[in-house]
Design a protein around this motif. Structure first.
Motif, PDB file in Angstrom:
ATOM      1  N   GLY A  99       0.951  -1.027  -0.024  1.00 32.16           N
ATOM      2  CA  GLY A  99       0.002  -0.099   0.034  1.00 32.16           C
ATOM      3  C   GLY A  99       0.921   1.389  -0.021  1.00 32.16           C
ATOM      4  O   GLY A  99       0.386   2.295   0.080  1.00 32.16           O
ATOM      5  N   ASN A 100       2.290   1.288  -0.024  1.00 32.28           N
ATOM      6  CA  ASN A 100       3.053   2.248  -0.071  1.00 32.28           C
ATOM      7  C   ASN A 100       4.233   2.205  -1.254  1.00 32.28           C
ATOM      8  O   ASN A 100       5.195   2.202  -1.154  1.00 32.28           O
ATOM      9  N   THR A 101       3.539   1.927  -2.558  1.00 25.27           N
ATOM     10  CA  THR A 101       4.146   1.587  -3.615  1.00 25.27           C
ATOM     11  C   THR A 101       4.416   2.832  -4.684  1.00 25.27           C
ATOM     12  O   THR A 101       4.921   2.713  -5.567  1.00 25.27           O
ATOM     13  N   GLY A 102       4.081   3.872  -4.208  1.00 24.13           N
ATOM     14  CA  GLY A 102       4.099   4.888  -4.994  1.00 24.13           C
ATOM     15  C   GLY A 102       5.488   5.783  -5.183  1.00 24.13           C
ATOM     16  O   GLY A 102       6.144   5.203  -4.249  1.00 24.13           O
ATOM     17  N   HIS A 103       5.760   6.831  -5.595  1.00 22.18           N
ATOM     18  CA  HIS A 103       7.033   7.426  -5.615  1.00 22.18           C
ATOM     19  C   HIS A 103       7.542   7.957  -4.398  1.00 22.18           C
ATOM     20  O   HIS A 103       8.602   7.615  -3.748  1.00 22.18           O
ATOM     21  N   ILE A 104       6.493   8.328  -3.790  1.00 17.90           N
ATOM     22  CA  ILE A 104       6.862   8.940  -2.184  1.00 17.90           C
ATOM     23  C   ILE A 104       7.157   7.898  -1.228  1.00 17.90           C
ATOM     24  O   ILE A 104       7.862   7.843  -0.491  1.00 17.90           O
ATOM     25  N   GLY A 105       6.345   6.726  -1.346  1.00 18.85           N
ATOM     26  CA  GLY A 105       6.631   5.551  -0.444  1.00 18.85           C
ATOM     27  C   GLY A 105       7.984   5.029  -0.832  1.00 18.85           C
ATOM     28  O   GLY A 105       8.595   4.643   0.037  1.00 18.85           O
ATOM     29  N   LEU A 106       8.361   5.018  -2.355  1.00 19.06           N
ATOM     30  CA  LEU A 106       9.670   4.392  -2.461  1.00 19.06           C
ATOM     31  C   LEU A 106      10.909   5.316  -1.784  1.00 19.06           C
ATOM     32  O   LEU A 106      11.569   4.851  -1.334  1.00 19.06           O
ATOM     33  N   LEU A 107      10.624   6.597  -2.037  1.00 12.77           N
ATOM     34  CA  LEU A 107      11.572   7.517  -1.317  1.00 12.77           C
ATOM     35  C   LEU A 107      11.772   7.264   0.132  1.00 12.77           C
ATOM     36  O   LEU A 107      12.874   7.235   0.656  1.00 12.77           O
ATOM     37  N   ALA A 108      10.528   7.237   0.800  1.00 12.81           N
ATOM     38  CA  ALA A 108      10.716   7.028   2.292  1.00 12.81           C
ATOM     39  C   ALA A 108      11.161   5.499   2.699  1.00 12.81           C
ATOM     40  O   ALA A 108      11.955   5.546   3.681  1.00 12.81           O
ATOM     41  N   ALA A 109      10.817   4.346   1.785  1.00 10.70           N
ATOM     42  CA  ALA A 109      11.485   3.327   2.241  1.00 10.70           C
ATOM     43  C   ALA A 109      13.064   3.252   1.993  1.00 10.70           C
ATOM     44  O   ALA A 109      13.747   2.630   2.767  1.00 10.70           O
ATOM     45  N   LYS A 110      13.349   3.997   1.015  1.00  9.49           N
ATOM     46  CA  LYS A 110      14.932   4.033   0.833  1.00  9.49           C
ATOM     47  C   LYS A 110      15.836   4.870   1.929  1.00  9.49           C
ATOM     48  O   LYS A 110      16.562   4.454   2.539  1.00  9.49           O
ATOM     49  N   ALA A 111      14.923   5.835   2.307  1.00 11.18           N
ATOM     50  CA  ALA A 111      15.550   6.554   3.540  1.00 11.18           C
ATOM     51  C   ALA A 111      15.527   5.563   4.889  1.00 11.18           C
ATOM     52  O   ALA A 111      16.429   5.738   5.906  1.00 11.18           O
TER      53      ALA A 111
END
Length: 1600
Positions: A539-551
């Motif tokens: 449920g967190n697969t968008g661009h923002i979710g990817l950036l947050a997961a990378k951080a």
């Protein structure tokens, strides 16, 4: 000659004889003396075994008491001689033998020679220990040797003195100062009496090491020049070694030189001394002594880098006569060092010229070294070797050191052959040779040199380094052999990658090295930057979710370093720290950034406070003492050189390594930020192309999304981490007192935050810059004074920036209005007037900001005091110091502190050579600051300021040019034209003096551009001043135009488009009065070409710079601080399109100049160039229109250019087709143009334009010989369109249509009809009555149309058209009078019309005389407004009442006869005259009366031409006479009276004639002034049939 075989036979015989028993009792078979002789000979043949065996046999027997016993002990001592300083036990055994010999020999006088021999042999044995740190081993034995020589009273006093001096030095090396002092005193007394020429040496040691009372000695040596100079030189050396920083060092060196330079008389030999006095020869100096002291002073000056004193000494040494070869070679060495020192800045930057020059000097000294070897002066050889080493030091950089390999090998070989006591120097040379050989992959040779260095430097400062380096090379040499130790594995891999820069898979190898050092955590931390390892929640697969997961993944990964050191313990922590550091540096060099960042994290784990700092780091400074002795002259030279720092395990080195890793970690973190498209210390910005992700989440602002906040905080933490690393490195620099580390931290912070500085975000850097400034104050700035001043300036900017009061809105409006005043005088709305306040409101600073502003003042004053010249090395260029001056003035203003009349220079005696320049700059900044609403400074007058600038000596010509330019601006604001012109002369004079920039360096190119910009501004201001004072003076106006041309030329060289356009606008404004004149406009041809060329070149330069993205940024004071920055002087442009409009107008004007001359080809070329140079904007449409006309005139194809107008309004396109028709030569082309001009008009709004085109087309068809039917078709079509129009359609005036046609380009997308438009009348309903025609313009056009048709039809068929035209005229009268009557009823009061009419006249002509009003009133028939004349007699007597005329003029109804409805009055009058002619030809003379009455009304009220109105009255009189209406004829004759041209009109015509003559003369004069040739006749006789409206279009463009 004895050979070894003979010796061997003798040895064998002695061996055999000794083995046999003696044949006679008490008689020995072999004499003991033979044992000693055989041992000595065997030692000479280096057969130590035979020698030792002989001595053993000797000592086993009965020892005789003769000299052979002493010789035996001396021979045994040689067998025990130590090979290096490690063999302490051998030294003890050898010393014991020496001392035994001395004890035995000194007892009997006949054996005293053995004491001397023993001392010589002893000195040879202890040589390996005569080096720093090992001298204490020989103190006791050396003292016994000296006592033995003293007991025998040996006559070689010089040898005894040398031994005594050596013992003093050993005491000093062992830090036994008390013993050294006592023994030095006795040695000095001994030398005074026995060897006075050696007193210089012991005296130097006493002064240098403070072994005597310096004040007492200073008084005692006053009478001796030599000792005074020695005392001063060694006193300075002592202070420098103890880091006391002697005051005025350069001054003291100059005094010493003057002492030596003033004594050149005595050349006698040394005199003897008494035992109670100082040497009598010291009262004077021999030439040899003077040269020796000059040489020593030169070495000291070179050591402190005082090239001036060193030059004086070397020059005197070179000029001296009677020098021997030894002295000449030593002078050559000093001269070579001085040559390198004079290179200065080139040495720091290590430029190509410096390297070439340095290699040339090194080669020359290598030749000197060979000459010294041939001279067999081994002390001189050592001196030359030391000089060669010092010269090679700048070349020991990784990319340069291979060039000095041969010279270093020569030095190492020679010193080794001499067994020189310069141990540390020899060790350093071998280390550097090993490094060079290692670079060339000669590993075995490198290891051999390292072993030699280790042998020399065992237990020295380089022991650990040599041990580790040998281990590393051994590991690398065994690269294909496996190793178990993790540290060795990592070292092997790192060395492999480091030595092979082009090695493939270097990243994987570096990762293996990291895994060898931290197998448990390295890969986990490294995967923190691997996006493939990032886990994204459901449920967190968008661009923002990817950036947050990378951080989040990155933050979790770096936590894996915790506990790493606890698991390892403190085992090999120093070694592992160094290996991690090497891994970091190699990864950084290979740009493997993720491995670099990971290795940094592990390396910085050791920065936990475990390392304690030490006061000093051994092995950095090497003091070398070499002496040159020949005959009775002894010249000793002492050198102190700084060796390249080598790796070690000292805490100081480890902390320095941690600081380096902090720098690299910060750099790598900044690189990670850049990979995320974020600049250092900037916040993350949500990408615009990912806005759909926000829509999926259902939010508009990304700041409200938690995932984005996580990513943004991570980015901010990376910037904070990098800043923390930079700051921590600075803290480590403070801790270990290393100024260069703090300077590096400041440089890193400056460079990586440059984007913040250029955008004025100083306040974000206040805290780090404050820390750095304080750190530099504490540790020193390491010669980086410029950096410190710029840091101080930026810190002050950040401190005061938040507290500068913002100006009020009125102030902003005033500034904007002032800015607009320097823009070109194009047509614009009048500026709103600003009410002047009686008192100006002075803004004050918020009291909360006073502490920070006070701190800024302190920092500014610190920077100014630092660079005031008291310390010559801290003097900075005036261009750098000016920045802090600007900030200081602003801070003073914010604190409301006036600057005194001395302008900051309160010291009467100051060393500041820039003081006068600083005062002038302060005065200029005070003027600039007075433009704000803050406190006003009390400023000097402009004349005083001019004098201050003239009295200053400007070292920076660019700054001087800027100063004169700013003073010129002030003079312009104060209307001081004389000062302005003087400033301009000074500025141009500086430009002539200044050498042009021929280099390609970025700094030189930037300075050249700034110089050209300043000169452009100077020329522009000069032109404005000349234009302001021209007042009709043609010469001054031409001078102004030339000044604007010069300004554009300088702007072109600078590549500054704004300055070029500003000059072009000023030029255009100055030429506006010339443009409408055909005569005067020709003189503008060459200036316009110059301006257009400058604009094109400047535009191309700017475009190239944008493509290459080469931006030269000078981080100086922001514009609001009134700093004179690049581009700040260019005129601001409110609308960027104004520049394009001006360029198009100039091209258009140049085209019209060629068109006036009839040179259409040249005009076409101008337009072609313009279209190529101009960017794709709507301003190009005007150029395309001009090119269409030129191509049409030359018979070229115009279809492609007409396609460019497809998106333009159809009225404009129709106008262009019609215009081209007039320029075309062929009938077919003209026909096609007319047809196209009609076909493009398809919208109902374009019917009026279509009617005009149809009428023109019909006339052209008739005049071109086409059939009458074709012409009638077009006219009938136009009549149908007129009759089908709705009444009272509001239209635009012709002038407005024309103006919009030339200056507007509306992009209306429309789809044309698919069928082709036919020529001829269309099916239009024309069943209309006259009652439906209510529009005067419509009826007037119908009158013109019917008149044209009547003319075409001829006398036979024209009656119908004439009657129709007459009917339309009557309709005009009817609807106009009816409309006026209805308005008069609505608006008029119940007063009589006559009174109202009289009142109206009196209000209009108050105070004026109207003599002709009575005739008009007398003869007129009183016709009511609502009744129109019905028969000719009434029309003959009809006069339109004044009230009706006023309604006509003031009314806005389409049914009234006025300027709004009769758009072309002269055009209408022409066709009304033609209609009168046709009616008279048909004998319808009585019908001409209404037509002439209408013509008179138009001439009087629409054209406002009284003479023309009177002319129509006379024509009416003529018609009345023909109709026998005498009364009406008399009335119409009386209206003009006897005056046919009124005085006002006559004056106007005379004025126009005079103006035309003036224009002719003015054009001729200006043509001569500009072109310097008489071409006025050609200009006056140029083509006069140009199309006026094209010229008017350019005039309209100049008035936007």
């Amino acid at each position: 000659m004895l050979d070894f075989s003979t010796l061997k036979e003798a040895y064998d015989l002695i061996k055999v004889a000794t083995a046999e028993k003696p044949t006679l009792a008490g008689i020995e078979t072999v004499s003991p003396d033979l044992y000693v002789l055989c041992a000595e000979l065997a030692l000479q043949f280096e057969r130590r075994d035979i020698s030792q065996d002989c001595l053993n046999m000797y000592f086993k027997g009965t020892l005789p008491h003769n000299h052979f016993l002493g010789r035996a002990y001396l021979c045994q001592a040689q067998l025990y001689s130590p090979k290096s300083s490690v063999d302490v036990s051998d030294l003890s055994k050898a010393t014991r033998c020496i001392l035994t010999t001395i004890t035995y020999s000194k007892a009997e006088k006949r054996y005293h020679f053995l004491v001397y021999n023993a001392s010589v042999l002893y000195w040879r044995l202890i040589r390996p220990f005569i080096k720093p740190g090992f001298c204490y081993h020989v103190i006791t034995s050396l003292l016994e040797v000296i006592k033995g020589l003293q007991a025998t009273d040996d006559l070689d006093y010089q040898w005894r003195a040398e031994l005594r001096i050596a013992l003093v030095e050993c005491y000093l090396d062992a830090a036994q100062i008390k013993d050294a002092t006592m023994f030095a005193y006795s040695t000095a007394e001994f030398i005074k009496t026995r060897v006075p020429h050696m007193y210089k040496k012991i005296f130097s040691i006493q002064v240098h090491h403070k072994l005597v009372d310096l004040f007492k000695v200073a008084k005692e040596v006053k009478e001796s020049i030599k000792l005074t100079v020695i005392y001063k030189i060694h006193r300075l050396k002592s202070q420098l070694e103890s880091k006391e920083n002697p005051r005025d060092l350069s001054v003291q060196l100059n005094k010493i030189y003057r002492h030596l330079a003033s004594h050149k008389t005595v050349t006698s030999s040394y005199l003897t001394l008494t035992t109670e006095q100082l040497p009598t020869d010291t009262a004077q100096l021999s030439e040899d002594e003077r040269l020796s002291l000059l040489l020593e002073l030169a070495h000291l000056a070179l050591e402190v880098q005082d090239s001036e004193v060193a030059s004086y000494c070397v020059n005197d040494l070179l000029k001296a006569e009677g020098k021997d070869k030894v002295m000449a070679m030593e002078i050559e060495c000093v001269d070579s060092e001085l040559t390198i020192l004079k290179l200065g800045a080139k040495a720091e930057k290590c430029t190509k010229s410096f390297v070439t020059h340095c290699l040339r000097v090194i080669k020359r000294i290598d030749e000197v070294l060979q000459n010294a070897i041939r001279a067999a002066n081994w002390n001189l050889v050592q001196v030359v070797c030391v000089t060669q080493w010092k010269l090679c030091l700048p070349m020991l950089q990784p990319n340069l050191r291979k060039n000095v390999l041969k010279q270093l090998i020569n030095v190492a070989t020679i010193l080794s052959d001499l067994d020189s006591s310069l141990i540390q120097l020899r060790c350093q040379v071998h280390i550097e040779i090993a490094q060079i050989e290692e670079d060339e992959e000669r590993i075995e040779v490198a290891m051999e040199h390292l072993r030699k260095a280790y042998t020399l430097g065992a237990k020295g400062p380089y022991e650990k380094y040599l041990t580790e380096k040998l281990h590393c090379l051994k590991i690398y040499a065994e690269i294909y052999e496996s190793t178990i130790v993790p540290e060795d594995q990592a070292m092997k891999i790192i060395e492999q990658v480091r030595r092979n820069n082009n090695l493939q898979h270097s990243r994987s190898l570096l990762i293996q090295a990291g895994l060898a050092l931290a197998s448990d955590a390295f890969q986990l931390v490294l995967d923190g930057e691997n996006e493939a390892k990032v886990f994204v929640t459901q449920g967190n697969t968008g661009h923002i979710g990817l950036l947050a997961a990378k951080a989040q993944h990155y933050l979790n990964s770096i936590q894996q370093t915790r506990g790493h050191l606890e698991r390892l313990g403190n085992v090999n922590d120093k070694l592992r720290l160094r290996i991690w550091a090497n891994l970091v540096k190699v990864a950084r060099k290979q740009e493997v950034w993720d491995v670099c960042r990971t290795a940094c994290k592990f390396c910085l784990l050791y920065d936990d406070g475990r390392w304690k700092t030490e006061s000093s780091d051994s092995g950095q400074n090497i003091k070398i003492t070499a002496s040159v002795s020949e005959g009775n002259l002894s010249s000793e030279t002492s050198f102190t050189i700084v060796s390249p720092p080598k790796v070690g395990y000292s805490p100081l080195y480890l902390l320095r390594t941690i600081a380096d890793i902090c720098f690299i970690n910060a750099e790598a973190t900044v690189q990670l930020l850049n990979s995320e498209d974020v600049q250092f210390n900037n916040h993350a910005v949500f990408p615009k192309d990912k806005q759909k992700d926000l829509q999926e989440v259902g939010v508009r602002n990304p700041e409200a999304v938690p995932e984005w906040i996580t990513y943004r905080n991570w980015i901010d933490s990376l910037s904070s981490c990098a800043t923390t690393n930079f700051m921590h490195a600075a803290e480590l620099g403070i801790e270990i007192n290393e100024a260069f580390i703090v300077c590096n931290a400041a440089i890193y912070m400056w460079n990586y935050n440059n984007h913040l500085l250029t955008t004025g975000r100083y306040k974000e850097l206040v805290e780090p810059f404050r820390i750095l400034v304080n750190a530099l104050k504490e540790t020193g700035h390491c010669g980086e004074t410029i950096l410190l001043v710029m840091l101080c300036n930026s810190l002050c900017q950040g401190l005061i920036q938040p507290w500068i009061p913002s100006p009020s809105p009125k102030k902003i409006e005033k500034k904007l209005s002032g800015r607009a005043s320097i823009t070109p005088n194009f047509k614009k709305l009048p500026a709103k007037k600003i009410e002047k306040s009686t008192t100006s409101q002075i803004l004050t600073v918020d009291p909360e900001g006073i502490p920070q502003i006070t701190e800024a003042l302190q920092v500014c004053e610190y920077a100014l005091n630092l660079t005031n010249g008291n310390v010559p090395s801290d003097v900075v260029p005036i261009s750098v110091r000016r920045q802090i001056v600007v900030t200081w003035v602003k801070v003073k203003q914010l604190l409301q502190q006036q600057i005194g009349p001395n302008l900051g220079n309160d010291e009467e005696q100051s060393n500041d050579s820039q003081a006068s320049m600083i005062q002038a700059l302060i005065a200029l900044e005070m003027y600039s600051c007075n433009n704000s609403n803050l406190m006003k400074f009390t400023v000097p007058s402009l004349l005083e300021l001019e004098k201050q600038i003239l009295d200053s000596t400007w070292f920076d010509q660019l700054l001087e040019l800027e100063v004169w330019t700013r003073l010129m601006q002030l003079a312009n604001l104060n209307n001081d034209d004389s000062l302005l012109m003087r400033c301009a002369q000074k500025a141009f004079a500086i430009n002539k003096i200044a050498a042009p920039s021929t280099g390609s360096k970025r700094h030189d190119m930037h300075n050249y551009r700034v110089q050209q910009e300043l000169l452009s501004v100077v020329a522009g201001i000069e032109g404005q001043s000349l234009m302001k004072n021209a007042a009709g003076n043609s010469e001054m106006r031409i001078s102004a135009i030339r000044a604007f041309q010069l300004s554009a030329s300088y702007g072109e060289k600078a590549g500054n488009m704004k300055l070029v356009m500003s000059s072009a606008k000023h030029f255009w404004n100055s030429c506006l009065s010339l443009i409408p004149s055909c005569l005067e406009v020709g003189v503008l041809e060459e200036p316009i070409k110059i301006f257009l060329k400058a604009i094109c070149n400047a535009y191309s330069k700017n475009k190239k710079e944008e493509e290459k993205e080469e931006i030269v940024k000078q981080t100086t004071i922001r514009p609001q601080m009134h700093h004179f920055t690049r581009g700040a002087l260019s005129a601001p442009v409110d609308d960027p399109e104004d520049d394009l409009k001006l360029r198009a107008a100039m091209y258009g004007l140049l085209f019209h100049i060629h068109m006036n001359k009839g040179n259409w080809k040249a005009g076409l070329k101008v337009l072609d160039d313009a279209i190529i140079d101009m960017p794709r904007t709507k301003q190009k449409l005007l150029l395309y229109k001009h090119r269409i006309m030129a191509n049409a005139r030359l018979g070229h194809d115009i279809s492609m250019d007409m396609q460019k107008l497809k998106d333009d309004a159809e009225e404009h396109v129709s106008y262009m087709w019609h215009h081209v028709a007039g320029f075309s030569k062929e009938i077919a082309d003209q026909l096609n143009c007319y047809q196209n001009s009609i076909n493009v008009l398809k919208k109902p709004e374009s019917n009026w334009k279509k009617i005009d085109q149809l009428i023109a087309f019909g006339e052209w068809l008739y005049c071109s010989g086409f059939s009458e039917t074709d012409a009638f078709c077009q006219l009938d079509w136009a009549a149908d369109l007129l009759l089908s129009m709705k009444p009272c359609v509001e239209v635009k005036e012709e002038e407005e249509v024309h103006f919009e046609r030339e200056n507007q380009s509306r992009s209306e997308n429309f789809v044309p009809a698919k069928h082709q438009q036919l020529i001829g009348a269309q099916n239009i309903d024309t069943n209309l009555s006259f009652e439906n025609l209510k529009d005067v313009r419509q009826l007037e056009t119908l009158v013109i149309l019917q008149t044209i048709m009547a003319t075409i039809a001829g006398r036979v068929s024209c009656q119908q058209h004439c009657l129709m035209a007459y009917a339309y005229v009557m309709c005009i009268w009817e609807i106009s009078l009816t409309s006026a009557e209805s308005q008069s009823k609505e608006l008029s009061a119940p007063t009589p019309s006559g009174r109202s009419d009289t009142a109206t006249k009196s209000s209009k002509s108050k105070g004026k005389k109207e003599p002709r009003d009575d005739p008009r009133e007398k003869g007129k028939t009183k016709v009511l407004p609502n009744s129109m004349p019905a028969h000719p007699e009434e029309w003959a007597n009809f006069v339109c009442p004044t009230e009706i005329r006023e309604f006509f003029k003031k009314g806005s109804n389409c049914s009234l006869i006025n300027k709004k409805n009769v758009l072309k009055p002269t055009y209408s009058l022409f066709y009304l005259d033609l209609l009168v002619t046709e009616l008279q030809a048909l004998s319808y003379t009585h019908l001409t009366l209404p037509v002439l009455q209408l013509a008179e009304l138009i001439a009087s009220d629409v054209l406002d031409n009284k003479s023309l109105s009177d002319f129509y009255h006379l024509r009416l009189a003529q018609i009345c006479l023909d109709l026998n209406l005498k009364q009406a004829a008399q009335y119409h004759e009386k209206v003009p009276g006897s005056v046919f041209i009124y005085e006002a009109e006559r004056a106007k015509y005379r004025q126009e004639i005079a103006h035309q003559k003036d224009q002719q003369l003015q054009a001729a004069k200006e043509k001569l002034l500009i072109l310097n040739e008489n071409q006025i006749d050609t200009l006056i006789n140029s083509n006069k049939d140009m199309v006026r409206h094209d010229f008017e279009s350019i005039i309209y463009l100049s008035l936007w």
